[in-house]
Scaffold this motif. Structure first.
Motif, PDB file in Angstrom:
ATOM      1  N   THR A  20      -6.497 -10.842 -13.101  1.00  0.00           N
ATOM      2  CA  THR A  20      -6.772 -10.536 -11.678  1.00  0.00           C
ATOM      3  C   THR A  20      -5.672 -11.126 -10.782  1.00  0.00           C
ATOM      4  OG1 THR A  20      -8.159 -12.489 -11.397  1.00  0.00           O
ATOM      5  CG2 THR A  20      -9.292 -10.443 -11.923  1.00  0.00           C
ATOM      6  N   LEU A  76      -5.473  -8.914  -7.519  1.00  0.00           N
ATOM      7  CA  LEU A  76      -6.876  -8.733  -7.145  1.00  0.00           C
ATOM      8  C   LEU A  76      -7.441 -10.049  -6.635  1.00  0.00           C
ATOM      9  CD1 LEU A  76      -8.206  -6.612 -10.137  1.00  0.00           C
ATOM     10  CD2 LEU A  76      -8.256  -5.904  -7.765  1.00  0.00           C
ATOM     11  N   ALA A  77      -6.819 -11.161  -7.022  1.00  0.00           N
ATOM     12  CA  ALA A  77      -7.276 -12.477  -6.567  1.00  0.00           C
ATOM     13  C   ALA A  77      -6.059 -13.354  -6.317  1.00  0.00           C
ATOM     14  CB  ALA A  77      -8.177 -13.096  -7.619  1.00  0.00           C
ATOM     15  N   GLU A 113      -4.728 -10.626   2.729  1.00  0.00           N
ATOM     16  CA  GLU A 113      -5.328  -9.608   1.857  1.00  0.00           C
ATOM     17  C   GLU A 113      -4.769  -8.207   2.108  1.00  0.00           C
ATOM     18  OE1 GLU A 113      -9.580  -8.405   2.026  1.00  0.00           O
ATOM     19  OE2 GLU A 113      -8.500  -6.747   1.098  1.00  0.00           O
ATOM     20  N   ARG A 114      -4.532  -7.891   3.389  1.00  0.00           N
ATOM     21  CA  ARG A 114      -4.066  -6.542   3.718  1.00  0.00           C
ATOM     22  C   ARG A 114      -2.776  -6.195   2.990  1.00  0.00           C
ATOM     23  NH1 ARG A 114      -2.210  -4.459   9.219  1.00  0.00           N
ATOM     24  NH2 ARG A 114      -2.124  -2.298   8.574  1.00  0.00           N
ATOM     25  N   THR A 173      -3.320  -5.810  -0.729  1.00  0.00           N
ATOM     26  CA  THR A 173      -3.911  -4.502  -1.048  1.00  0.00           C
ATOM     27  C   THR A 173      -2.828  -3.455  -1.150  1.00  0.00           C
ATOM     28  OG1 THR A 173      -5.850  -5.145   0.218  1.00  0.00           O
ATOM     29  CG2 THR A 173      -5.665  -2.832  -0.313  1.00  0.00           C
ATOM     30  N   GLU A 174      -1.876  -3.521  -0.220  1.00  0.00           N
ATOM     31  CA  GLU A 174      -0.803  -2.528  -0.243  1.00  0.00           C
ATOM     32  C   GLU A 174       0.062  -2.682  -1.502  1.00  0.00           C
ATOM     33  OE1 GLU A 174       0.695  -2.065   3.630  1.00  0.00           O
ATOM     34  OE2 GLU A 174       2.417  -0.873   2.924  1.00  0.00           O
ATOM     35  N   ARG A 200      -0.938  -3.953  -4.271  1.00  0.00           N
ATOM     36  CA  ARG A 200      -1.798  -3.533  -5.390  1.00  0.00           C
ATOM     37  C   ARG A 200      -1.777  -2.007  -5.531  1.00  0.00           C
ATOM     38  NH1 ARG A 200      -6.155  -6.493  -3.889  1.00  0.00           N
ATOM     39  NH2 ARG A 200      -7.411  -4.811  -3.064  1.00  0.00           N
ATOM     40  N   ARG A 201      -1.876  -1.345  -4.389  1.00  0.00           N
ATOM     41  CA  ARG A 201      -1.946   0.122  -4.414  1.00  0.00           C
ATOM     42  C   ARG A 201      -0.622   0.733  -4.867  1.00  0.00           C
ATOM     43  NH1 ARG A 201      -4.112   1.100   0.670  1.00  0.00           N
ATOM     44  NH2 ARG A 201      -2.057   1.222   1.585  1.00  0.00           N
ATOM     45  N   PRO A 260      -7.656   6.500  -5.468  1.00  0.00           N
ATOM     46  CA  PRO A 260      -6.728   5.447  -5.016  1.00  0.00           C
ATOM     47  C   PRO A 260      -5.662   5.966  -4.066  1.00  0.00           C
ATOM     48  CG  PRO A 260      -6.972   5.430  -7.408  1.00  0.00           C
ATOM     49  CD  PRO A 260      -7.599   6.687  -6.926  1.00  0.00           C
ATOM     50  N   TYR A 309      -6.200   8.103  -1.543  1.00  0.00           N
ATOM     51  CA  TYR A 309      -6.713   8.433  -0.201  1.00  0.00           C
ATOM     52  C   TYR A 309      -6.092   7.576   0.902  1.00  0.00           C
ATOM     53  CZ  TYR A 309     -10.282  11.823  -1.637  1.00  0.00           C
ATOM     54  OH  TYR A 309     -10.931  12.934  -2.092  1.00  0.00           O
ATOM     55  N   PRO A 310      -6.026   6.243   0.717  1.00  0.00           N
ATOM     56  CA  PRO A 310      -5.468   5.452   1.830  1.00  0.00           C
ATOM     57  C   PRO A 310      -3.989   5.738   2.102  1.00  0.00           C
ATOM     58  CG  PRO A 310      -6.702   4.058   0.310  1.00  0.00           C
ATOM     59  CD  PRO A 310      -6.523   5.382  -0.359  1.00  0.00           C
ATOM     60  N   THR A 311      -3.305   6.421   1.178  1.00  0.00           N
ATOM     61  CA  THR A 311      -1.880   6.693   1.415  1.00  0.00           C
ATOM     62  C   THR A 311      -1.700   7.833   2.405  1.00  0.00           C
ATOM     63  OG1 THR A 311      -1.745   8.321  -0.363  1.00  0.00           O
ATOM     64  CG2 THR A 311      -1.311   6.018  -0.967  1.00  0.00           C
ATOM     65  N   LYS A 330      -5.351  10.909   6.312  1.00  0.00           N
ATOM     66  CA  LYS A 330      -6.154   9.810   5.780  1.00  0.00           C
ATOM     67  C   LYS A 330      -7.611   9.930   6.240  1.00  0.00           C
ATOM     68  CE  LYS A 330      -5.847   4.829   5.762  1.00  0.00           C
ATOM     69  NZ  LYS A 330      -5.068   3.651   6.101  1.00  0.00           N
ATOM     70  N   HIS A 344      -9.267  12.576   4.309  1.00  0.00           N
ATOM     71  CA  HIS A 344      -9.645  12.095   2.967  1.00  0.00           C
ATOM     72  C   HIS A 344     -10.933  11.288   3.047  1.00  0.00           C
ATOM     73  CE1 HIS A 344      -6.091  13.629   1.273  1.00  0.00           C
ATOM     74  NE2 HIS A 344      -5.268  12.653   1.583  1.00  0.00           N
ATOM     75  N   ILE A 391      -9.135  -0.580  -6.440  1.00  0.00           N
ATOM     76  CA  ILE A 391      -8.114   0.450  -6.695  1.00  0.00           C
ATOM     77  C   ILE A 391      -7.205   0.692  -5.490  1.00  0.00           C
ATOM     78  CG2 ILE A 391      -9.465   1.610  -8.495  1.00  0.00           C
ATOM     79  CD1 ILE A 391     -10.234   3.721  -6.427  1.00  0.00           C
ATOM     80  N   PRO A 422     -11.897  -8.349  -4.235  1.00  0.00           N
ATOM     81  CA  PRO A 422     -11.893  -7.176  -5.117  1.00  0.00           C
ATOM     82  C   PRO A 422     -11.999  -7.541  -6.607  1.00  0.00           C
ATOM     83  CG  PRO A 422      -9.729  -7.548  -4.167  1.00  0.00           C
ATOM     84  CD  PRO A 422     -10.657  -8.482  -3.484  1.00  0.00           C
TER      85      PRO A 422
END
Lengths: 225, 378
Positions: free
Chosen positions: A50, A55-56, A75-76, A79-80, A82-83, A108, A110-112, B7, B10, B278, B372
């Protein structure tokens, strides 16, 4: 690709049930290679995974991704990273029930904000690549264990990440399906991706596709080959 | 900008797919929610339209009605009383009116008998309101007998039936010739029930009323604006009663919505964990749930409001008519003019859509900010 320096990770810190899952890990994950983390239950494999997959965050120590220190990022940003950088294949596959295979694969991305048409084309190509093109509209709960894992692999690849993180990928598969998975792993490694996985399974850890094996016990690295 | 729109598309796609997965639960919620909006909107639309209707109808009535009081009770206007008013600046016209109530024991209903000002009705003929037409099965040309309070039987021929459009105030009306009226009620010659005064300038009405009080201390001027206010407060009161009756249902829905919105199932928590792992940001998960809450509440609002509109303006508000409309015994039957008030919609929207959407977000925010990595350990 990834460098860990003196990583320590505590759970329930400051409470009576404080527990150190990792204590002083120094590790370098080579780029475009397959690294396997092995060890008994409770040795800290998943916790280490992780942290490697963003993830951590570690309680102490530094994580460097391509030379850049990412251990203190909010975290933000994690996340980016990670994605963009990692694709995840979970032990329980963690697909979203009620959605079709292809809908799970595109999640995964969708946020892009990439156009839906482009995403669907890529997802179809990925599913076809693992012989699941004909199951694209099937709800994931109707799929067999092996098929679910292949959907999870496609989902991990939708954003075309440099690295794949797999937690006990063969734990829920029989020998035949495990061999199929190793076949896919080989193709992914050949395509130049960095792969990090945890496994108990000697069939995986001792296979020729794995370049680098790290053995953990009680939150520490006891062997590295 | 395009990426942002894509976005959101989506997120909405996923939300719709997500809602479709829990069809039973969401349809149930949607119908209860829609029903609540339907009830509230029906009450609001109906009372609003009634008020608008009353205003419209009263627009043609005299600005001031003058009654004479004896010992605080309404008494007849004696001969020479109208002349005593004299000339008051601003008063265009003053005329004595004749009207009274009559109890019809056949249908157990009260009628208003009236001499219609400016309407030519021959002796022995009457013009009746639409409710009488229905309850007594009357049509133009029919004869009808009423036993007067003195015990005599009077027979009239129905000359005409008043139009349906005026039914809110004319349902129980019986219009007749002055001499018939006086004969029927044994009304003394030269006496009137009250006096109607027309005042052209609305600014002058209050001044005229004060002058009337000074000239005739035993009189009581009733202003049209006061009548309108009384109507409005009657309808407000009825609306209040209705809402009080519905309070329990509203509260029950509130609890249900809060329970549904505020409590996350283990499955939903697991899904949030997966989405975060994810690569979805906390903000994306919250936005997705925001869309979910907004879609449900907006859809419920639209369905409920449209159903209420059809109910009130096309089905004559059959469900709430007895409580909201209210009439002595003869229920007027009339079609309300569709009337929609922007502020009313905004208020209803604020009190239905907003709390639900907000209630959805609180637990999601809590769930979405969890680490997460928990999904790895599931």
């Amino acid at each position: 690709m990834l460098e860990l320096t003196n990583i320590r990770k505590a759970f329930n810190q400051g409470r009576h049930n404080e527990y150190w899952a990792l204590s002083g890990i120094d590790l370098a994950i080579p780029e475009r290679k397959v690294t396997a983390l092995r060890g008994p239950s409770g040795s800290g494999k998943t916790t280490l995974l992780t942290i490697l997959g963003c993830l951590a965050r570690p309680t102490e120590g530094r994580v460097r991704l391509k030379g850049e220190d990412i251990s203190g990022l909010p975290e933000r940003f994690l996340t980016e990273i990670r994605r963009q950088t990692f694709g995840f294949i979970f032990q329980q596959f963690n697909l979203i029930r009620g959605l079709s295979a292809i809908e799970n694969v595109v999640l995964p991305a969708y946020p892009t904000g990439r156009p839906r048409k482009v995403l669907l084309e890529r997802a179809e190509a990925l599913l076809a690549d693992v012989n699941l093109g004909h199951r694209r509209d099937a709800k994931v709960e109707w799929l067999s264990g092996g098929e679910q894992q292949r959907v999870a692999i496609c989902r991990a690849l939708i954003n075309d990440p440099e690295a794949l993180i797999a937690d006990e990928p063969t734990a829920n598969l029989d020998t035949k399906l495990s061999k199929e998975f190793l076949g896919i792993l080989e193709r992914l490694a050949a395509s130049g991706r960095t792969i990090i996985l945890t496994s108990h399974d000697p069939m995986v850890v001792e296979s020729a596709v794995v370049d680098h094996v790290v053995t953990l016990r009680d939150g520490q690295i006891v062997d590295e080959k | 900008m395009n990426t942002w729109i894509e976005k959101q598309r989506h997120l909405i796609d996923f939300t719709v797919a997500s809602l479709a997965r829990r069809k039973g639960k969401n349809l149930g919620l949607l119908s209860i929610y829609g029903l609540l909006v339907f009830v509230l909107a029906s009450v609001a639309l109906y009372t609003h339209a009634l008020r608008a209707e009353a205003t419209k109808v009263l627009a043609g009535t005299p600005e001031i009605v003058l009654q004479r009081l004896v010992a605080g009770r309404h008494d007849l206007i004696p001969p020479g009383y109208i002349e005593r008013i004299g000339r008051i600046r601003g008063v265009q016209k003053k005329e004595g009116r004749l009207w009274g109530y009559y109890y019809d024991s056949v249908v157990k209903a009260n009628y208003t008998f009236m001499v219609a000002p400016g309407m030519k009705i021959a002796r022995g003929e009457i013009v009746v309101g639409p409710a009488l037409e229905r309850s007594r099965g009357l049509a133009a040309g029919n004869g009808i007998s009423f036993r007067s309070y003195s015990g005599e039987l009077h027979t009239f021929i129905v000359a005409d039936v008043l139009p349906q459009s005026s039914e809110l105030v004319s349902a129980d009306l019986v219009l007749m010739h002055e001499e018939d009226f006086r004969a029927f009620f044994k009304y003394p010659e030269g006496h009137y029930t009250d006096v109607a005064l027309s005042v052209a300038n609305p600014q002058e009405i209050k001044n005229v009323a004060v002058k009337l009080m000074n000239a005739l201390p035993d009189s009581r001027p009733i202003l049209r604006d006061e009548v309108l206010r009384t109507y409005a407060s009657i309808f407000d009161w009825r609306e209040g009663i209705m809402l009080a009756l519905l309070a329990a249902a509203i509260l029950a829905f509130g609890i249900l919505a809060w329970e549904k919105a505020a409590g996350l199932s283990a499955e939903e928590k697991r899904e949030i964990g997966i989405l975060k792992a994810i690569g979805w940001e906390t903000g994306d998960v919250i936005k997705m749930k925001f869309w979910e809450g907004l879609l449900i509440s907006l859809l419920a609002f639209l369905l409920g409001y449209i159903a209420a509109y059809l109910h009130v303006f096309h089905a004559d508000a059959v469900l709430f008519e007895p409580v909201l409309k209210g009439w002595a015994v003869l229920y007027p039957r009339f079609t309300l003019t569709p009337h929609i008030d922007g502020l009313q919609i905004a208020t209803l929207f604020f009190f239905t859509v907003f709390p639900y959407t907000a209630a959805v977000l609180v637990p999601i925010w809590r769930a979405a900010t969890t680490d997460p990595d928990t999904v790895m350990r599931g």
